[in-house]
Enzyme design. Structure first.
Site, PDB file in Angstrom:
ATOM      1  N   TYR A 166      -9.595  53.668 -10.085  1.00  0.00           N
ATOM      2  CA  TYR A 166     -10.344  52.875 -11.064  1.00  0.00           C
ATOM      3  C   TYR A 166     -10.417  53.536 -12.444  1.00  0.00           C
ATOM      4  O   TYR A 166     -11.045  53.007 -13.340  1.00  0.00           O
ATOM      5  CB  TYR A 166     -11.773  52.625 -10.556  1.00  0.00           C
ATOM      6  CG  TYR A 166     -11.841  51.717  -9.357  1.00  0.00           C
ATOM      7  CD1 TYR A 166     -11.466  50.374  -9.449  1.00  0.00           C
ATOM      8  CD2 TYR A 166     -12.285  52.188  -8.126  1.00  0.00           C
ATOM      9  CE1 TYR A 166     -11.531  49.544  -8.347  1.00  0.00           C
ATOM     10  CE2 TYR A 166     -12.358  51.341  -7.014  1.00  0.00           C
ATOM     11  CZ  TYR A 166     -11.979  50.025  -7.131  1.00  0.00           C
ATOM     12  OH  TYR A 166     -12.040  49.188  -6.045  1.00  0.00           O
ATOM     13  N   TYR A 180     -14.842  42.575  -8.015  1.00  0.00           N
ATOM     14  CA  TYR A 180     -16.142  43.245  -7.987  1.00  0.00           C
ATOM     15  C   TYR A 180     -16.101  44.656  -8.560  1.00  0.00           C
ATOM     16  O   TYR A 180     -17.142  45.220  -8.921  1.00  0.00           O
ATOM     17  CB  TYR A 180     -16.714  43.247  -6.562  1.00  0.00           C
ATOM     18  CG  TYR A 180     -16.366  44.456  -5.717  1.00  0.00           C
ATOM     19  CD1 TYR A 180     -17.297  45.478  -5.517  1.00  0.00           C
ATOM     20  CD2 TYR A 180     -15.122  44.578  -5.105  1.00  0.00           C
ATOM     21  CE1 TYR A 180     -16.993  46.582  -4.731  1.00  0.00           C
ATOM     22  CE2 TYR A 180     -14.812  45.669  -4.323  1.00  0.00           C
ATOM     23  CZ  TYR A 180     -15.746  46.673  -4.145  1.00  0.00           C
ATOM     24  OH  TYR A 180     -15.431  47.770  -3.379  1.00  0.00           O
ATOM     25  N   ARG A 181     -14.926  45.239  -8.664  1.00  0.00           N
ATOM     26  CA  ARG A 181     -14.734  46.529  -9.347  1.00  0.00           C
ATOM     27  C   ARG A 181     -13.350  46.502  -9.971  1.00  0.00           C
ATOM     28  O   ARG A 181     -12.430  45.875  -9.448  1.00  0.00           O
ATOM     29  CB  ARG A 181     -14.809  47.706  -8.369  1.00  0.00           C
ATOM     30  CG  ARG A 181     -16.166  48.019  -7.832  1.00  0.00           C
ATOM     31  CD  ARG A 181     -16.114  49.105  -6.767  1.00  0.00           C
ATOM     32  NE  ARG A 181     -16.082  50.447  -7.326  1.00  0.00           N
ATOM     33  CZ  ARG A 181     -15.951  51.555  -6.577  1.00  0.00           C
ATOM     34  NH1 ARG A 181     -15.833  51.459  -5.262  1.00  0.00           N
ATOM     35  NH2 ARG A 181     -15.950  52.738  -7.129  1.00  0.00           N
TER      36      ARG A 181
END
Length: 515
Positions: free
Chosen positions: A94, A471-472
């Site tokens: 991420y 969601y991320r």
């Protein structure tokens, strides 16, 4: 004129940045303020498909206490220097430890690594940002405290505060981590300290046992946001059950995924199976152990017939469903009979227990996660293709078989277009289902880097259009995902940001929230 720094914060002159760094050094000691390329390399390395230059920090600072965080925030306000707080910086797929945009100062909180309290009777813990899951696990073992953690897959090197604040998940019955958190301490952009829930009450001893306190519940606004720096977090830990029974259900065909979800969702919703159920694709299962080049030398997506051949040789399913049963032996016996009956009635799938699989590496790794034990086995995925490229794509859907079939087809179509492999798993929560895809590519290859960026962009476009929210997301695509949730939500977030952080100094752009 070229700057003596590898990057400067946006809108900050070199003279002002010099002054800010001098003040950071006075607060933290020169040894905890990093500006040299060699030291900043650890805060610059990314795996996501974006240019390194977009995430180059100007410096890094490492406070060791809440008071030092407060004083550094005051310096940031004086000189309008933006800071990007990290806990352990292990958010690899991420964005890692690198800032969301060029020139931000990384505020590394790893020196704040105290386990402040563990209450063995109430099953609570209070930790600082730098505490890792391994550290907390070792503490429980050393003090013989019969509590289990819930951790994400890269468990030992990640930390519970950072993972929870980014709304990460785990694999035990306590796997929805933010749901099982209780109470925060937050350094606000003003330097003031907010204690949420019951923590604001003088002499409170309920801050880690009652989430709500009085009035609006604020903890949520400090998750996936840039409204403050979370410096302490309360956790609920799971009492060690008398017995635990992990098992895997293997399915031979990719088309089985719809039937899998319809079979297991009722068991999950009824809490017969109380933990998040992982439906792991063969390439995820085998990618942690094998190298792609040993089985396929093509530059296109690995063909389905090769995948089937791999499953036969390695004795795994195309889909591998991992679950656990928890409780007394008597409870487990009852629930085990229910699970076996459901699988038999479905007419598909073959169940294997720990005793039956023997020394199976994939099973061992999953069983450890379902017990909150430490493992780094998932990092083996980065050897599958090599080259250090990884971006997690994480859309959410209803836990319906029809949704898994749609998402599988859509994902494979786009990945195949760009010559990438479908390395993925579905995770069934209660009524929701996360579809986690690891876009693996060779980051040293400029063509693959460009293709990975385009592929991720198209995945977001296509899934959003189909109604599947993410969601991320990694730091390169935060604005795009924020836009997908609508103008009103984006505007509300911005208004909160401006009210709490008028100088816009904390993590500008985090989750698409700008000042």
């Amino acid at each position: 004129m070229a700057s003596k720094y590898i990057a400067l914060p946006k809108g900050v002159s070199e003279q002002d940045f010099d002054a800010a760094l001098d003040e950071y050094r006075a607060i933290l000691g020169a040894e905890n303020v990093y500006v040299d390329d060699l030291y900043l390399a650890a805060y610059s390395k990314i795996m996501i498909p974006d240019a390194d230059a977009n995430h180059t920090p100007s410096a890094a600072i490492a406070p060791a206490s809440v008071e030092e965080v407060q004083r550094c925030i005051a310096v940031c306000n004086t000189y309008k220097v933006p800071v990007w707080p990290i806990s352990t910086g292990r958010n690899l797929g991420y964005g890692s430890a690198a800032p969301g945009s060029r020139g931000q100062v990384v505020m590394d909180l790893r020196r704040m690594n105290k386990i402040i309290e563990v209450d063995a009777d109430l099953g609570t813990a209070l930790v600082e940002p730098g505490v890792t899951y391994q550290q907390l696990y070792d503490y429980l073992q050393e003090h013989k405290i019969p509590l289990w953690l819930s951790c994400p897959a890269p468990s030992s090197i990640a930390g519970p505060l950072g993972n929870t604040v980014d709304r990460g998940v785990g694999y035990t019955p306590y796997g929805e981590h933010f749901m099982f958190s209780c109470g925060m301490e937050v350094v606000m952009p003003t330097g003031e300290i907010l204690k949420t829930g019951m923590g604001g009450l003088a002499n409170s001893n309920t801050a880690q046992v009652f989430k709500w306190g009085y009035g609006p519940y604020l903890d949520g606004i400090f998750t996936q946001s840039n409204f403050g720096v979370v410096t302490k977090l309360g956790l609920w830990l799971m009492p060690a059950p008398p017995a635990f029974k992990p098992f895997v259900i293997r399915y031979p065909d990719e088309t089985d995924v719809g039937d899998i979800v319809e079979t297991i969702r009722p068991l999950r919703m009824a809490m017969i199976i109380p933990n998040a159920i992982v439906i792991s694709h063969a390439l995820w299962e085998l990618g942690t152990q094998l190298k792609r080049a040993d089985w396929y030398q093509g530059t296109d997506s690995i063909p389905d017939d090769i995948v089937k051949e791999l499953t036969r040789k390695k004795k795994v399913g195309v889909w591998n469903v991992y679950c656990g049963l928890y409780g007394s032996p008597e409870q487990i016996e009852v629930n085990w009979a229910i699970v076996q009956g459901a699988i038999k009635a479905s007419g598909k799938g073959e169940i294997f227990t720990a005793e039956q699989v023997g020394d199976d590496r994939a099973f061992k790794y999953r069983a450890e996660l379902m017990q909150g034990k430490m493992t780094t086995a998932e990092f083996g995925l980065y050897n599958w293709r090599g080259g250090g490229g990884s971006a997690w794509f994480a859309p959410v859907s209803q836990a319906r078989g029809s949704e898994s079939v749609k998402q599988l087809a859509l994902a494979k179509k786009i990945l195949t277009k760009y010559n990438f492999d479908y390395v993925a798993e579905f995770i069934v929560g209660w009524r929701d289902m996360h579809h986690i895809i690891d876009l693996l590519y060779d980051r040293t290859n400029p063509e693959q880097l460009k293709a990975a960026h385009a592929c991720f962009d198209e995945l977001l476009d296509a899934f959003t259009k189909a109604g599947y929210g993410t969601y991320r997301v990694n730091t390169a695509f935060m604005d795009k995902v924020a836009d997908s949730y609508g103008a009103v939500k984006k505007d509300v977030n911005q208004k909160i940001k401006r009210a709490l952080d008028p100088n816009g100094i904390i993590a500008p752009g985090k989750s698409g929230i700008w000042n």
